[in-house]
Design a protein around this motif. Structure first.
Motif, mmCIF file in Angstrom:
data_model
loop_
_atom_site.group_PDB
_atom_site.id
_atom_site.type_symbol
_atom_site.label_atom_id
_atom_site.label_comp_id
_atom_site.label_asym_id
_atom_site.label_seq_id
_atom_site.Cartn_x
_atom_site.Cartn_y
_atom_site.Cartn_z
ATOM 1 N N ALA A 158 0.823 -1.216 0.000
ATOM 2 C CA ALA A 158 0.000 0.000 0.000
ATOM 3 C C ALA A 158 0.855 1.262 0.000
ATOM 4 C CB ALA A 158 -0.937 -0.008 1.203
ATOM 5 N N LYS A 159 2.040 1.196 0.603
ATOM 6 C CA LYS A 159 2.913 2.362 0.664
ATOM 7 C C LYS A 159 3.452 2.771 -0.705
ATOM 8 C CE LYS A 159 4.517 1.578 5.413
ATOM 9 N NZ LYS A 159 5.692 1.225 6.259
ATOM 10 N N THR A 160 3.408 1.857 -1.672
ATOM 11 C CA THR A 160 3.897 2.191 -3.013
ATOM 12 C C THR A 160 2.898 3.038 -3.791
ATOM 13 O OG1 THR A 160 2.968 0.176 -4.016
ATOM 14 C CG2 THR A 160 5.191 0.018 -3.083
ATOM 15 N N GLY A 161 1.693 3.194 -3.259
ATOM 16 C CA GLY A 161 0.664 3.996 -3.929
ATOM 17 C C GLY A 161 0.278 5.202 -3.096
ATOM 18 N N THR A 162 -0.938 5.671 -3.312
ATOM 19 C CA THR A 162 -1.479 6.825 -2.593
ATOM 20 C C THR A 162 -2.528 6.352 -1.598
ATOM 21 O OG1 THR A 162 -1.132 8.261 -4.505
ATOM 22 C CG2 THR A 162 -2.681 9.023 -2.824
ATOM 23 N N GLY A 174 -14.451 4.126 -10.658
ATOM 24 C CA GLY A 174 -14.414 4.572 -12.044
ATOM 25 C C GLY A 174 -13.421 5.697 -12.254
ATOM 26 N N ASN A 175 -13.353 6.620 -11.300
ATOM 27 C CA ASN A 175 -12.391 7.719 -11.399
ATOM 28 C C ASN A 175 -10.956 7.223 -11.235
ATOM 29 O OD1 ASN A 175 -14.178 9.853 -11.862
ATOM 30 N ND2 ASN A 175 -14.634 10.077 -9.685
ATOM 31 N N LEU A 176 -10.756 6.254 -10.350
ATOM 32 C CA LEU A 176 -9.403 5.751 -10.111
ATOM 33 C C LEU A 176 -8.826 5.060 -11.344
ATOM 34 C CD1 LEU A 176 -9.684 4.273 -6.483
ATOM 35 C CD2 LEU A 176 -8.539 6.372 -7.194
ATOM 36 N N PHE A 177 -9.693 4.319 -12.069
ATOM 37 C CA PHE A 177 -9.207 3.548 -13.205
ATOM 38 C C PHE A 177 -9.532 4.190 -14.559
ATOM 39 C CE2 PHE A 177 -9.417 0.326 -9.810
ATOM 40 C CZ PHE A 177 -8.101 -0.118 -9.876
ATOM 41 N N PHE A 178 -9.987 5.426 -14.545
ATOM 42 C CA PHE A 178 -10.151 6.174 -15.801
ATOM 43 C C PHE A 178 -8.789 6.282 -16.467
ATOM 44 C CE2 PHE A 178 -10.265 10.441 -17.909
ATOM 45 C CZ PHE A 178 -11.087 10.054 -18.973
ATOM 46 N N ASN A 179 -8.735 5.999 -17.789
ATOM 47 C CA ASN A 179 -7.433 5.822 -18.438
ATOM 48 C C ASN A 179 -6.551 7.061 -18.474
ATOM 49 O OD1 ASN A 179 -8.754 7.336 -20.339
ATOM 50 N ND2 ASN A 179 -8.771 5.763 -21.934
ATOM 51 N N ALA A 181 -6.477 9.068 -15.641
ATOM 52 C CA ALA A 181 -6.251 9.374 -14.229
ATOM 53 C C ALA A 181 -4.823 8.993 -13.838
ATOM 54 C CB ALA A 181 -7.252 8.618 -13.358
ATOM 55 N N PRO A 182 -4.197 9.717 -12.926
ATOM 56 C CA PRO A 182 -2.799 9.442 -12.569
ATOM 57 C C PRO A 182 -2.578 8.105 -11.867
ATOM 58 C CG PRO A 182 -3.742 11.133 -11.131
ATOM 59 C CD PRO A 182 -4.728 10.909 -12.239
ATOM 60 N N LEU A 183 -3.635 7.519 -11.278
ATOM 61 C CA LEU A 183 -3.478 6.279 -10.527
ATOM 62 C C LEU A 183 -3.988 5.052 -11.282
ATOM 63 C CD1 LEU A 183 -4.662 7.530 -6.996
ATOM 64 C CD2 LEU A 183 -2.333 7.425 -7.888
ATOM 65 N N HIS A 184 -4.379 5.198 -12.535
ATOM 66 C CA HIS A 184 -5.080 4.110 -13.224
ATOM 67 C C HIS A 184 -4.190 2.909 -13.531
ATOM 68 C CE1 HIS A 184 -3.210 5.585 -16.937
ATOM 69 N NE2 HIS A 184 -3.607 4.464 -17.503
ATOM 70 N N ASP A 185 -2.871 3.113 -13.631
ATOM 71 C CA ASP A 185 -1.990 2.002 -13.982
ATOM 72 C C ASP A 185 -1.671 1.093 -12.797
ATOM 73 O OD1 ASP A 185 -1.670 2.265 -16.704
ATOM 74 O OD2 ASP A 185 -0.054 3.737 -16.513
ATOM 75 N N GLY A 186 -1.887 1.592 -11.583
ATOM 76 C CA GLY A 186 -1.576 0.787 -10.409
ATOM 77 C C GLY A 186 -2.765 -0.002 -9.912
ATOM 78 N N ALA A 187 -2.564 -0.646 -8.772
ATOM 79 C CA ALA A 187 -3.619 -1.469 -8.174
ATOM 80 C C ALA A 187 -4.297 -0.716 -7.044
ATOM 81 C CB ALA A 187 -3.034 -2.772 -7.639
ATOM 82 N N SER A 197 -5.565 2.036 -0.393
ATOM 83 C CA SER A 197 -4.594 2.757 -1.212
ATOM 84 C C SER A 197 -4.868 2.468 -2.677
ATOM 85 C CB SER A 197 -3.173 2.311 -0.833
ATOM 86 O OG SER A 197 -2.194 3.056 -1.512
ATOM 87 N N ALA A 198 -4.409 3.374 -3.559
ATOM 88 C CA ALA A 198 -4.583 3.205 -5.007
ATOM 89 C C ALA A 198 -3.278 3.576 -5.714
ATOM 90 C CB ALA A 198 -5.731 4.073 -5.509
ATOM 91 N N GLY A 199 -3.155 3.092 -6.933
ATOM 92 C CA GLY A 199 -1.931 3.331 -7.694
ATOM 93 C C GLY A 199 -0.758 2.528 -7.172
ATOM 94 N N CYS A 200 -1.021 1.392 -6.560
ATOM 95 C CA CYS A 200 0.033 0.583 -5.939
ATOM 96 C C CYS A 200 0.745 -0.296 -6.964
ATOM 97 C CB CYS A 200 -0.562 -0.307 -4.844
ATOM 98 S SG CYS A 200 -1.400 0.625 -3.547
ATOM 99 N N ILE A 201 2.024 -0.536 -6.715
ATOM 100 C CA ILE A 201 2.847 -1.372 -7.590
ATOM 101 C C ILE A 201 2.907 -2.781 -7.006
ATOM 102 C CG2 ILE A 201 5.133 -1.698 -8.597
ATOM 103 C CD1 ILE A 201 5.541 1.328 -8.331
#
Length: 293
Positions: A158-162, A174-179, A181-187, A197-201
């Protein structure tokens, strides 16, 4: 031959005469440890490594019997450092095993919870929101990677994301994974029904058995499920197919309803009641109290 069996029986009888209750406890504990290690290795890639260790032991026995000096010396040197070698080689499996032994007891935590809100309510809502969102993502070909934390804590991941610590909703997912959005590529990691957390690696799988048709999202889902007991939901950006990764295995082609049912099956029991000492002790009492009410 008769003398051999007589000596064997005499040895067994002398052992039984000195057998005490503590010896039975000792045997049971060792048997449980061996069973646990066997199950852990069998469910992981360490099974092949264990076979290699067995082969080395057989070679060592043969070299000792045949007096193969050089082979015996090399294998003996290897076994002298066996503990260090095993720690290095089996590091992922040992970490996973120790983590399972030391993981927090969520059932006990819920029993001690003084809040009026049942944690299972949040989890059920999160499952519903994820199933609804994945159905929308599937139609719009929106890639998504959603992780449900179970017993193994994913704080380091979780620390690898926001960090968000927010309630789930189809709109937010939907906002998190909008193509764009800055966090869409992570988990996105969900803990106890909340978006932690979002945008996690996530770690990618290194298994050679994974199909070459699978992209980075699917490889990340499999990789995380190999190291943790999490349930990972993946939506393919190319095909829109919905998949679930668990214990290093990927099952595919879920619909909204089948995904919901699968997530309830995998996640709700882990929140409500795990197979542990406390649930066994209190299960019958709880059922009797429910019948009285």
């Amino acid at each position: 031959m008769g003398d051999f069996f007589q000596d064997a029986l005499a040895t067994i009888w002398s052992t039984l005469k000195t057998f005490e209750f503590k010896d039975a406890i000792d045997i049971i504990i060792v048997a449980l440890i061996l069973f646990y290690l066997f199950r852990l290795f069998r469910q992981s890639r360490a099974g092949q490594l264990v076979k290699g260790v067995v082969i080395l032991l057989v070679l060592f026995a043969i070299s000792a019997l045949a007096n193969l000096t050089m082979v015996k010396f090399i294998l003996k040197s290897v076994f002298e450092f066996a503990v260090i070698i095993l720690v290095v080689v089996f590091q992922p499996e040992l970490r996973q095993g120790l983590e399972r032994l030391g993981r927090s007891n969520k059932t006990l935590k819920n029993m001690m919870n003084t809040s009026n809100q049942n944690p299972e309510t949040y989890v059920t809502k999160a499952i519903t929101d994820v199933a609804d969102s994945c159905a929308i993502f599937s139609k719009s070909r929106t890639g998504a990677l959603i992780v449900f934390e179970r017993d193994s804590l994913l704080s380091e991941i979780a620390k690898t994301g926001t960090v968000l610590n927010s309630d789930t909703s189809p709109a937010l997912l939907g906002n998190l994974f909008f193509n764009k959005a800055p966090l869409h590529d992570g988990a996105c990691i969900i803990r106890e029904g909340k978006i932690l957390s979002a945008g996690c690696i996530l770690p990618l799988t290194k298994s050679p058995d994974v199909s070459s048709d699978l992209g980075t999202r699917h490889r990340a889902a499999i990789g995380l499920s190999e190291e943790y007991d999490a349930v990972v939901v993946v939506v393919s950006e190319e095909t829109g197919s919905i998949s679930v990764a668990l214990n290093g295995k990927l099952t595919r082609d879920y619909t909204r309803n089948t995904l919901y049912d699968r997530l309830v099956e995998l996640i709700i029991p882990s929140e409500r009641e795990r197979s542990n000492l406390f649930s066994v002790l209190f299960k019958n009492r709880k059922e009797k109290n429910d019948e009285k009410e």
